[in-house]
Design a protein around this motif. Structure first.
Motif, PDB file in Angstrom:
ATOM      1  N   UNK A  60      -3.947  -6.458 -49.586  1.00  0.00           N
ATOM      2  CA  UNK A  60      -2.673  -7.113 -48.574  1.00  0.00           C
ATOM      3  C   UNK A  60      -2.801  -8.415 -48.425  1.00  0.00           C
ATOM      4  N   UNK A  61      -1.606  -8.997 -48.108  1.00  0.00           N
ATOM      5  CA  UNK A  61      -1.677 -10.285 -47.431  1.00  0.00           C
ATOM      6  C   UNK A  61      -1.851 -10.072 -45.970  1.00  0.00           C
ATOM      7  N   UNK A  89     -10.642   2.023 -48.481  1.00  0.00           N
ATOM      8  CA  UNK A  89     -11.042   0.547 -48.342  1.00  0.00           C
ATOM      9  C   UNK A  89      -9.646  -0.364 -48.408  1.00  0.00           C
ATOM     10  N   UNK A  90      -9.834  -1.418 -47.732  1.00  0.00           N
ATOM     11  CA  UNK A  90      -8.668  -2.551 -47.427  1.00  0.00           C
ATOM     12  C   UNK A  90      -9.439  -3.653 -47.655  1.00  0.00           C
ATOM     13  N   UNK A  91      -8.574  -4.482 -48.518  1.00  0.00           N
ATOM     14  CA  UNK A  91      -9.041  -6.100 -48.799  1.00  0.00           C
ATOM     15  C   UNK A  91      -7.800  -6.973 -48.161  1.00  0.00           C
ATOM     16  N   UNK A  92      -8.026  -7.698 -47.319  1.00  0.00           N
ATOM     17  CA  UNK A  92      -7.020  -8.730 -46.924  1.00  0.00           C
ATOM     18  C   UNK A  92      -7.212 -10.151 -47.225  1.00  0.00           C
ATOM     19  N   UNK A  93      -6.229 -10.641 -48.069  1.00  0.00           N
ATOM     20  CA  UNK A  93      -6.566 -12.181 -48.260  1.00  0.00           C
ATOM     21  C   UNK A  93      -5.975 -13.115 -47.230  1.00  0.00           C
ATOM     22  N   UNK A  94      -6.861 -13.923 -46.885  1.00  0.00           N
ATOM     23  CA  UNK A  94      -6.427 -14.885 -45.891  1.00  0.00           C
ATOM     24  C   UNK A  94      -6.885 -16.174 -46.251  1.00  0.00           C
ATOM     25  N   UNK A  95      -6.194 -17.175 -45.912  1.00  0.00           N
ATOM     26  CA  UNK A  95      -6.484 -18.702 -46.640  1.00  0.00           C
ATOM     27  C   UNK A  95      -7.644 -19.369 -45.230  1.00  0.00           C
ATOM     28  N   UNK A  96      -8.027 -18.393 -44.407  1.00  0.00           N
ATOM     29  CA  UNK A  96      -8.770 -18.885 -43.227  1.00  0.00           C
ATOM     30  C   UNK A  96      -8.127 -19.494 -42.067  1.00  0.00           C
ATOM     31  N   UNK A  97      -6.810 -19.403 -42.223  1.00  0.00           N
ATOM     32  CA  UNK A  97      -6.187 -20.084 -40.882  1.00  0.00           C
ATOM     33  C   UNK A  97      -6.370 -18.945 -39.772  1.00  0.00           C
ATOM     34  N   UNK A  98      -6.506 -17.923 -39.758  1.00  0.00           N
ATOM     35  CA  UNK A  98      -6.915 -16.913 -38.807  1.00  0.00           C
ATOM     36  C   UNK A  98      -8.533 -16.885 -38.275  1.00  0.00           C
ATOM     37  N   UNK A 113      -9.925 -17.714 -48.548  1.00  0.00           N
ATOM     38  CA  UNK A 113      -9.641 -18.383 -49.910  1.00  0.00           C
ATOM     39  C   UNK A 113      -8.338 -18.111 -50.529  1.00  0.00           C
ATOM     40  N   UNK A 114      -8.073 -18.862 -51.599  1.00  0.00           N
ATOM     41  CA  UNK A 114      -7.027 -18.942 -52.593  1.00  0.00           C
ATOM     42  C   UNK A 114      -6.996 -17.525 -53.079  1.00  0.00           C
ATOM     43  N   UNK A 115      -5.878 -16.989 -53.125  1.00  0.00           N
ATOM     44  CA  UNK A 115      -5.725 -15.562 -53.704  1.00  0.00           C
ATOM     45  C   UNK A 115      -6.200 -15.371 -55.165  1.00  0.00           C
ATOM     46  N   UNK A 116      -5.784 -16.411 -56.023  1.00  0.00           N
ATOM     47  CA  UNK A 116      -6.184 -16.369 -57.489  1.00  0.00           C
ATOM     48  C   UNK A 116      -7.891 -16.283 -57.607  1.00  0.00           C
ATOM     49  N   UNK A 117      -8.526 -16.922 -56.571  1.00  0.00           N
ATOM     50  CA  UNK A 117      -9.692 -17.076 -56.832  1.00  0.00           C
ATOM     51  C   UNK A 117     -10.601 -15.886 -56.216  1.00  0.00           C
ATOM     52  N   UNK A 136       4.578 -10.222 -50.445  1.00  0.00           N
ATOM     53  CA  UNK A 136       5.349 -10.876 -51.468  1.00  0.00           C
ATOM     54  C   UNK A 136       4.561 -12.032 -51.807  1.00  0.00           C
ATOM     55  N   UNK A 137       4.040 -13.163 -50.967  1.00  0.00           N
ATOM     56  CA  UNK A 137       3.508 -14.301 -51.430  1.00  0.00           C
ATOM     57  C   UNK A 137       1.958 -13.878 -52.133  1.00  0.00           C
ATOM     58  N   UNK A 138       1.329 -13.004 -51.679  1.00  0.00           N
ATOM     59  CA  UNK A 138       0.130 -12.596 -52.378  1.00  0.00           C
ATOM     60  C   UNK A 138       0.393 -12.232 -53.834  1.00  0.00           C
ATOM     61  N   UNK A 139       1.502 -11.470 -53.825  1.00  0.00           N
ATOM     62  CA  UNK A 139       1.985 -10.830 -55.406  1.00  0.00           C
ATOM     63  C   UNK A 139       2.221 -11.821 -56.279  1.00  0.00           C
TER      64      UNK A 139
END
Length: 194
Positions: A60-61, A89-98, A113-117, A136-139
């Motif tokens: 998820x984003x 199991x859940x993975x949550x992509x975050x750019x670190x703002x939270x 970090x950045x989703x692509x990486x 949507x943004x993550x996808x």
């Protein structure tokens, strides 16, 4: 190595914003939230339930994670989704703002970090299926990075004319693997990404 599948409800004009509830996502002044509800039927619910019960991890984003888990964990039992969403199991992509140190639900891991990486590393380091729900943004970032292996679209017979769309400027070639019509005109299309 993992396989990444994106699972989206979508309109004929490509909108994926807020299919489930009027207040789900009003960003950009979006007023059509809950557009998918009139099209729910047993065929689509069974299809979604089969996919979730197959196991694997969820990706998820951060916004979708908070909203989706928040909704389903407060929905009265019985429903087919809460147990799977909480236990998977859940993975949550975050750019670190939270800055919150803990994610709100069990079995959750933050990918900062950045989703692509971060997702490329996840895909390389784990085995099995990973399913992206909404986000949507993550996808879009995953498609841009070439990380999506499969796409499942619940295509609704509806044009909204506004809202966040699945694809912005990406060319994606797909191969149809299966197509399931529902009783309400939704077409469930499973694609592999070429």
């Amino acid at each position: 190595m993992a396989t990444i599948t994106v699972f989206e409800s979508i309109t004929l004009d490509g909108v994926i914003q807020a299919p489930g509830r009027a207040d789900e996502d009003t960003r950009g002044g979006f007023t059509h939230g809950g557009w998918a509800l009139p099209f729910q039927d047993e065929v689509a619910m069974r299809f979604a339930g089969e996919g979730l019960s197959a196991g694997g991890a969820l990706l998820f984003g951060h916004r979708t994670y908070d909203d989706l888990l928040g909704f389903w964990t407060t929905t009265p039992d019985p429903n087919p989704f809460t147990g799977v969403l909480v236990q998977s199991p859940k993975y949550v992509v975050s750019r670190g703002r939270d800055s919150s140190p803990e994610l709100a639900y069990p079995n959750s891991t933050r990918l900062t970090g950045e989703a692509g990486d971060t997702v490329a590393a996840l895909k390389r380091d784990v085995d099995g299926a990973i399913t992206v729900l909404g986000s949507a943004e993550l996808t879009r970032a995953l498609f841009a990075a070439g990380l999506v292996d499969e796409l499942v679209l619940l295509v609704h017979p509806l044009v909204l004319g506004s809202g966040t769309t699945l694809f912005e400027h990406a060319r994606v070639e797909l191969e149809l693997r299966r197509c399931v019509p529902t009783t309400t005109g939704v077409v469930i299309a499973e694609y592999s990404v070429r």
